[in-house]
Design a protein around this motif. Structure first.
Motif, mmCIF file in Angstrom:
data_model
loop_
_atom_site.group_PDB
_atom_site.id
_atom_site.type_symbol
_atom_site.label_atom_id
_atom_site.label_comp_id
_atom_site.label_asym_id
_atom_site.label_seq_id
_atom_site.Cartn_x
_atom_site.Cartn_y
_atom_site.Cartn_z
ATOM 1 N N ILE A 1 0.841 -1.209 0.000
ATOM 2 C CA ILE A 1 0.000 0.000 0.000
ATOM 3 C C ILE A 1 0.872 1.254 0.000
ATOM 4 C CG2 ILE A 1 -1.626 1.360 1.388
ATOM 5 C CD1 ILE A 1 -2.807 -1.361 2.332
ATOM 6 N N GLN A 2 1.818 1.326 0.944
ATOM 7 C CA GLN A 2 2.693 2.513 1.018
ATOM 8 C C GLN A 2 3.913 2.196 1.885
ATOM 9 O OE1 GLN A 2 2.158 6.273 3.430
ATOM 10 N NE2 GLN A 2 1.327 6.994 1.476
ATOM 11 N N GLN A 3 5.090 2.372 1.331
ATOM 12 C CA GLN A 3 6.313 2.023 2.044
ATOM 13 C C GLN A 3 6.542 2.880 3.284
ATOM 14 O OE1 GLN A 3 9.411 -0.168 1.545
ATOM 15 N NE2 GLN A 3 7.575 -1.353 1.044
ATOM 16 N N ASP A 4 6.221 4.153 3.222
ATOM 17 C CA ASP A 4 6.462 5.007 4.388
ATOM 18 C C ASP A 4 5.582 4.579 5.562
ATOM 19 O OD1 ASP A 4 7.908 7.461 5.366
ATOM 20 O OD2 ASP A 4 5.846 8.098 5.750
ATOM 21 N N THR A 5 4.325 4.262 5.279
ATOM 22 C CA THR A 5 3.435 3.769 6.327
ATOM 23 C C THR A 5 3.933 2.433 6.860
ATOM 24 O OG1 THR A 5 1.506 4.925 5.452
ATOM 25 C CG2 THR A 5 1.075 2.978 6.808
ATOM 26 N N PHE A 6 4.426 1.573 5.983
ATOM 27 C CA PHE A 6 5.005 0.287 6.379
ATOM 28 C C PHE A 6 6.125 0.500 7.390
ATOM 29 C CE2 PHE A 6 8.041 -3.238 4.952
ATOM 30 C CZ PHE A 6 7.398 -4.230 5.682
ATOM 31 N N LEU B 1 -2.870 6.924 10.418
ATOM 32 C CA LEU B 1 -2.433 5.883 9.487
ATOM 33 C C LEU B 1 -3.615 5.005 9.081
ATOM 34 C CD1 LEU B 1 0.947 4.784 11.145
ATOM 35 C CD2 LEU B 1 0.662 6.161 9.074
ATOM 36 N N GLU B 2 -4.442 4.660 10.069
ATOM 37 C CA GLU B 2 -5.617 3.822 9.797
ATOM 38 C C GLU B 2 -6.609 4.517 8.877
ATOM 39 O OE1 GLU B 2 -8.250 0.829 9.679
ATOM 40 O OE2 GLU B 2 -6.365 0.683 10.778
ATOM 41 N N ASN B 3 -6.971 5.753 9.214
ATOM 42 C CA ASN B 3 -8.064 6.432 8.523
ATOM 43 C C ASN B 3 -7.674 7.035 7.182
ATOM 44 O OD1 ASN B 3 -9.928 5.892 10.618
ATOM 45 N ND2 ASN B 3 -9.194 7.656 11.792
#
Length: 277
Positions: A101-106, A144-146
């Motif tokens: 989905i997104q590396q930064d969030t990972f 991060l969730e929303n």
């Protein structure tokens, strides 16, 4: 938005003392039978959602080398389990999806797990010590969730996944239970001490249980995500796929009998700028 940048944890003596406290608390939780377990709510997450242990766990019934203090962890909403029979497979799948989905969030989620491993976001209450993120960290988790994960899971995989906060609480329970199983002797918490009477933080036994569990949860998806990203980028440019990225992961699992733990240097390299020396 909270700054989740975290230094590599070095005060391991304090961590072991916290682990001992939690192990000895869990040993005292009431137990029933395999057919009728007794549930203990260890934390109310919100008005209708709780983090729970039920005793005894399945490993307590093994004929050979039973784990007598094994527990069954669960996150429950209105009495219904949200992560029924989750194990490493489901945990890693959840994290690898986040990496796509997104590396930064990972990276941020993995640093939240690192903080969980070493009790950075735990707090003391009367007679207890629990995962309880500050308002700022909780706001970061909710953002991060929303704003990333909820839509990301739907768009990329057409799924509705467990909420990030529930996931973190579940990993905390899982790691707590692993400590109880592997660091208990004669009904009490046990960690090796050195000749000075201090807990031997450098010994492999000091990492058995909680630390090895969470570091494996962090490390394996990092290695697998590198392979996935290599495939994605190579496909875009008609480049050569580096198969060694996945064979290295398999080899690491084989050598360590199911554990996959990156060094601090490797974690720092991947998780920058959120994990710092």
């Amino acid at each position: 938005m909270a700054d989740i940048a975290t230094n590599v944890v070095k005060k391991l003596q304090d961590c072991i003392l916290r682990r001992i406290m939690l192990i000895e608390e869990a040993i005292q939780f009431p137990s029933g039978t395999q057919g009728e377990r007794v549930k203990t709510i260890v934390k109310n997450i919100n008005i209708n959602k709780s983090a729970c242990f039920s005793k005894p766990g399945k490993e307590a019934a093994r004929r050979k080398n039973p784990n007598l203090f094994d527990m069954y962890p669960s996150i429950e909403q209105n009495g219904e389990e949200l992560m029924l029979s989750w194990a490493f497979e489901q945990i890693w799948e959840y994290l690898i999806k986040i990496s796509i989905i997104q590396q930064d969030t990972f990276k941020k989620v993995l640093v939240l797990l690192y903080r969980l491993c070493y009790f950075v976001d735990h707090q003391e209450f009367t007679g207890s010590f629990r995962y309880s993120p500050s308002k700022d960290i909780l706001a970061e988790i909710n953002n991060l969730e929303n704003y990333v994960l909820k839509n990301g899971f739907k768009e990329k995989f057409d799924t509705i996944e467990i909420e990030l906060l529930d996931f973190l609480y579940f990993v905390d329970l899982l790691a707590w239970n692993e400590d109880v199983k592997y660091n208990t002797t004669n009904g009490k918490a046990y960690f090796q001490k050195n000749k000075n009477g201090q807990y031997s933080c450098s010994a492999n036994s000091a990492n058995r249980g909680r630390v090895n569990t969470i570091l494996s949860i962090i490390s394996a998806p990092i290695m697998i995500s590198k392979f996935i990203n290599n495939i994605i980028e190579s496909t875009k440019t008609n480049g050569i796929i580096d198969v060694k990225l996945i064979t290295t992961t398999i080899q690491k699992f084989t050598k360590t009998r199911g554990l996959c733990i990156l060094s601090n240097k490797e974690l720092l390299s991947f998780l920058q700028p959120y994990l710092l020396q």
